[in-house]
Design a protein around this motif. Structure first.
Motif, short mmCIF file in Angstrom:
data_model
loop_
_atom_site.label_atom_id
_atom_site.label_comp_id
_atom_site.label_asym_id
_atom_site.label_seq_id
_atom_site.Cartn_x
_atom_site.Cartn_y
_atom_site.Cartn_z
N LYS A 178 0.84 -1.22 0.00
CA LYS A 178 0.00 0.00 0.00
C LYS A 178 0.86 1.26 0.00
N LYS A 179 0.41 2.22 -0.78
CA LYS A 179 1.07 3.54 -0.86
C LYS A 179 2.53 3.43 -1.32
N GLN A 196 -4.47 -5.84 -10.99
CA GLN A 196 -5.84 -5.44 -10.64
C GLN A 196 -6.06 -5.45 -9.12
N GLU A 197 -5.27 -6.25 -8.41
CA GLU A 197 -5.42 -6.32 -6.96
C GLU A 197 -4.74 -5.16 -6.24
N ILE A 198 -3.53 -4.81 -6.71
CA ILE A 198 -2.74 -3.83 -5.93
C ILE A 198 -2.84 -2.41 -6.48
N GLY A 199 -3.33 -2.27 -7.74
CA GLY A 199 -3.26 -1.00 -8.44
C GLY A 199 -3.88 0.16 -7.69
N SER A 203 0.83 3.93 -4.53
CA SER A 203 0.89 5.38 -4.75
C SER A 203 1.16 5.64 -6.23
N HIS A 204 1.91 4.72 -6.86
CA HIS A 204 2.09 4.79 -8.30
C HIS A 204 2.41 3.39 -8.81
N LEU A 205 1.82 3.05 -9.94
CA LEU A 205 2.08 1.71 -10.51
C LEU A 205 2.51 1.85 -11.96
N THR A 206 3.64 1.23 -12.28
CA THR A 206 4.09 1.23 -13.67
C THR A 206 4.09 -0.21 -14.18
N ILE A 207 3.37 -0.40 -15.27
CA ILE A 207 3.27 -1.75 -15.85
C ILE A 207 4.21 -1.83 -17.04
N TYR A 208 5.09 -2.81 -17.02
CA TYR A 208 6.00 -3.03 -18.15
C TYR A 208 5.44 -4.16 -18.99
N GLN A 209 4.87 -3.78 -20.13
CA GLN A 209 4.16 -4.75 -20.97
C GLN A 209 4.94 -5.04 -22.26
N ASP A 380 9.69 1.76 -5.37
CA ASP A 380 10.08 1.13 -4.09
C ASP A 380 10.16 -0.39 -4.24
N ILE A 381 9.28 -0.92 -5.10
CA ILE A 381 9.17 -2.38 -5.21
C ILE A 381 9.05 -2.78 -6.68
#
Ligand code: N01
Length: 541
Positions: A178-179, A196-199, A203-209, A380-381
Motif C-alpha cells: 500500500k502507498k 488489478q489487486e494492488i493498483g 501510490s504509483h504503478l508502472t506496468i511493463y508490458q 520502491d518495489i
C-alpha cells in the motif's frame, strides 16, 4: 547386521509434489494396499497454490470443476466464490488432507533432487536435498507445468535498493504494497491478477508490458452455500464432472458445432456478446466457433469483437491502443487469455502507467528503479510476473537419469519426447503428471490429473497382478505420439504466437508443441488403448 543399502527405506510408490495430481494418485494407489509416500519441497500442500500466493492469485476454472471429482470430498466443502482465490484453495487442500488422512503419507520440506534406475532391483533410487535416499518401484513426479520460475537476466537487477519479488515464490507472510511506488514486469495471468489487486492502493504503478494480454471478463460470483448444496443433491456436480471428460479442454463446455461464417454478422455479434459478456470466463475462448483457432479470418472476427469491448472500458486512447492494438500482435486465443475482474478500470487510473517494451525496452534496473529507452522510473518495489520455464522446465530441472545415465534435460536437448505425455522411453516405471505433451495447459487441471491418476492406478494394479516389475514405453510409441502432437499443433494457429505453450518465452529454448492439442477425449482414448493387446506400446519384464 544390515548392509548400507538395506538401511535405505523402500516404497512401492514415491510421488513428488503435494498438489491435485499427487493427492488423487496417492488416494487411489493406497487403496490398492501399496506403500505410497509423497515428498513435498514446500512446508504445506497445494502445489502451485502453495508457491504462488501473490496478491489476487485466483484460479481461472470455475466451480465446481476446480476440485477433485469425489462426492466424499465435495459433500461437505463448498467454495465461496465461482473462481476460488488462493486462500480458499489452501482451505480446500486442508479439507482433503483431513478427509483422506493425507498428512501421514506426506513428508514436507523434502526436496527431491535426483533419481537413478537400479536395474538389478527394478527400482528407482531417489535422492533428496537433505542427503536422504529412498528406493521405490514406481516413481511419479507430480510437479505440474509451472515448478520452475523464469527470471529474465535484466542488467543491474542486483543493484536495486528496494525489494524485488517474483510472483511464483511470493513470501508466505505477505508484503505491504500500500502507498508504494511499484513496477510490475509482465502481463500474463500472474501480472494481470497482481495489477488489478494492488493498483488502486499503490501510490504509483508502472506496468511493463511486452505483449498485450487478451483478457476476458471473469464474471466472478459469490456462491450461496444452500444453493450449491441443492445442486450437489440434484446430481449437478456429478453431471459436471462427467461432462469434463468429454470436452476438448476438460471443462463443462466445448467448442460450438458451427464455424464463424455459418452465422450472419448479427448472429455472430449476439453469440460473441453471450460468450464474452453474459457467460464470461473462458467461454469466449473454449465455447466459441470451432474454426476460431484454425482460420485467420475467423480469428480476426473474434479479435475485433474483443478489442472493441476493451476500447469501451479504457477511456485513454493511448492506453487502449497498447492494451488492445488495432493490428493484432498474435492470433486471438493462441496465448492464454487471462480472466480479469477490473483490470481495465485499474489500468485506467491516473496513477497507473503502461510502458510499452516493444518500443521502449528495459535497458537496466539500477539502485532506484527501472530505466528504459524512454527514461527512468523510480520505484520502491519491483514485481517480476515473468512466468515460468513452462511445461518442460519442471521435470528437466530434476536430475533424473535414464537407463543410459542421461538426464531428462539431456534427452530433450533436441526436442521433447514422451509417450502420451505420461512416460519416457528408458525411464522405466516412471510416470509424470500434468507435464509435457499431455493436455496440461490446454485443460482444466483437475480433469487432466485425474485422468492420468486413474490410468496409473489401473496400470499399476494390472502389472502387479501380471507380476511385471519393469514397464518401459517403446520408442515407437514415443515416435507415434510425436507425430500426432505435431499433426494437431501445426494444423492450428497456435504456432503463430510467441508463447510459453511452445517454449518461445525462454531465450534459446527449442520452439515446439509442448501440450497435446487434440483434446481430452482423444487423450483418454489413447491412454486406454495403450495397454490393450498385451501391453502393445510397452516393453515389459
Ligand atoms: O506467466 P506468463 P504467468 N521482459 O509466461 C513477460 C498459470 N497461471 O505467471 O508475453 C519483459 O504467462 C511476458 O511477456 P510476453 C496459467 O496457465 C494461472 O503470468 O512473453 N517481459 C508475459 O507478459 C498461466 O498462463 C493462474 O511477451 C517479460 C509475462 O512476463 C501460466 O501459469 C495464475 C520478459 C509472463 O507471463 C503462466 O502465467 C497464474 C522480459 N524479459 C499463473 N520475459 C490462474 O489460473 C517475460 N516477460 C489464475
Amino acid at each position: 547386521m544390515g548392509s548400507a543399502s538395506e538401511a535405505i527405506p523402500e516404497l512401492d510408490v514415491l510421488i513428488v509434489g503435494a498438489g491435485f495430481g499427487a493427492f488423487s494418485t496417492l488416494h487411489k494407489l493406497r487403496q490398492q494396499g501399496l506403500n505410497v509416500k509423497v515428498y513435498e519441497k514446500g512446508s504445506a500442500s497445494g502445489g502451485i497454490w502453495y508457491w504462488n500466493q501473490y496478491p489476487g492469485a485466483r484460479v481461472d476454472s470455475d466451480t465446481p470443476i476446480y476440485q477433485l471429482f469425489e462426492p466424499e470430498l465435495y459433500k461437505d466443502f463448498t467454495f465461496r466464490e465461482r473462481y476460488a482465490g488462493w486462500r480458499e484453495l489452501k482451505r480446500y487442500f486442508n479439507h482433503v488432507e483431513k478427509k483422506w488422512d493425507i498428512v501421514k503419507d506426506v513428508e514436507y520440506n523434502k526436496n527431491v533432487e535426483s533419481a537413478t534406475w537400479d536395474e538389478s532391483r527394478h527400482q528407482w533410487l531417489v535422492e533428496c536435498a537433505d542427503g536422504s535416499e529412498t528406493y521405490c518401484r514406481w516413481f511419479i513426479p507430480a510437479i505440474g507445468f509451472a515448478a520452475k520460475r523464469y527470471t529474465p537476466p535484466i542488467k543491474g537487477m542486483g543493484e536495486f535498493k528496494g525489494d524485488i519479488y517474483h510472483t511464483a515464490v511470493w513470501p508466505q507472510w505477505g508484503v505491504n504494497l500500500k502507498k508504494k511506488r511499484i513496477a510490475v514486469i509482465g502481463t500474463g495471468a500472474s501480472g494481470i491478477q497482481t495489477i488489478q489487486e494492488i493498483g488502486k492502493d499503490a501510490s504509483h504503478l508502472t506496468i511493463y508490458q511486452r505483449t498485450p494480454n487478451y483478457c476476458l471478463p471473469m464474471n466472478q460470483k459469490i456462491l450461496d452455500e444452500a444453493e450449491e448444496q441443492k445442486k450437489k443433491e440434484a446430481g449437478e456436480y456429478d453431471k459436471a464432472f462427467k461432462k469434463c471428460y468429454t470436452t476438448f479442454a476438460g471443462f463443462t463446455y466445448d467448442f460450438s458445432e458451427k464455424n464463424t461464417f455459418d452465422d450472419t454478422p448479427e448472429e455472430r455479434e449476439a453469440f460473441f456478446h453471450k460468450l464474452l459478456i453474459e457467460e464470461g470466463g473462458f467461454h469466449y475462448w473454449l465455447n466459441t466457433y470451432k474454426d476460431m483457432l484454425y482460420d485467420e479470418k475467423a480469428n480476426d472476427e473474434a479479435y475485433n469483437y474483443w478489442r472493441n469491448s476493451v476500447l469501451k472500458r479504457v477511456p485513454d486512447p493511448k492506453k487502449a491502443e497498447l492494451l488492445a492494438p488495432k493490428n493484432k500482435p498474435h492470433p486471438w486465443g493462441t496465448k492464454r487469455p487471462s480472466l480479469e475482474q477490473n483490470f481495465y478500470e485499474v489500468v485506467s487510473l491516473p496513477h497507473v502507467d503502461i510502458v510499452d517494451l516493444q518500443t521502449s525496452p528495459i535497458e537496466e534496473i539500477n539502485e532506484t528503479g527501472i530505466k528504459t529507452k524512454d527514461g527512468q522510473v523510480d520505484v520502491d518495489i519491483i514485481i517480476l510476473a515473468t512466468g515460468f520455464d513452462a511445461v518442460t522446465g519442471s521435470l528437466a530441472q530434476l536430475n533424473i537419469r535414464d537407463t543410459d545415465g542421461k538426464t531428462i534435460k539431456e534427452r530433450w536437448a533436441d526436442g521433447t519426447r514422451t509417450s502420451m505425455g505420461i512416460a519416457i522411453t528408458k525411464f522405466p516405471n516412471l510416470f509424470f503428471l500434468y507435464g509435457p505433451q499431455a493436455p496440461t495447459a490446454f485443460s482444466n487441471g483437475p480433469t487432466c490429473v485425474q485422468v492420468q491418476a486413474e490410468w496409473i492406478d489401473k496400470v499399476v494394479k494390472r502389472l502387479n497382478q501380471d507380476g511385471i516389475t519393469r514397464f518401459d514405453a517403446k520408442e515407437e510409441a514415443m515416435q507415434d505420439w510425436q507425430r500426432r502432437m505435431n499433426e494437431k499443433w501445426y494444423n492450428s494457429l497456435f504456432p503463430k504466437a510467441k508463447s510459453w505453450y511452445q517454449g518461445a518465452n525462454i531465450p534459446g529454448k527449442k520452439v515446439e508443441p509442448l501440450n497435446w492439442a487434440g483434446g481430452m477425449p482423444a487423450y483418454i482414448e489413447t491412454l486406454n488403448k495403450s495397454v490393450e493387446n498385451n501391453y502393445q506400446d510397452w516393453n515389459t519384464n
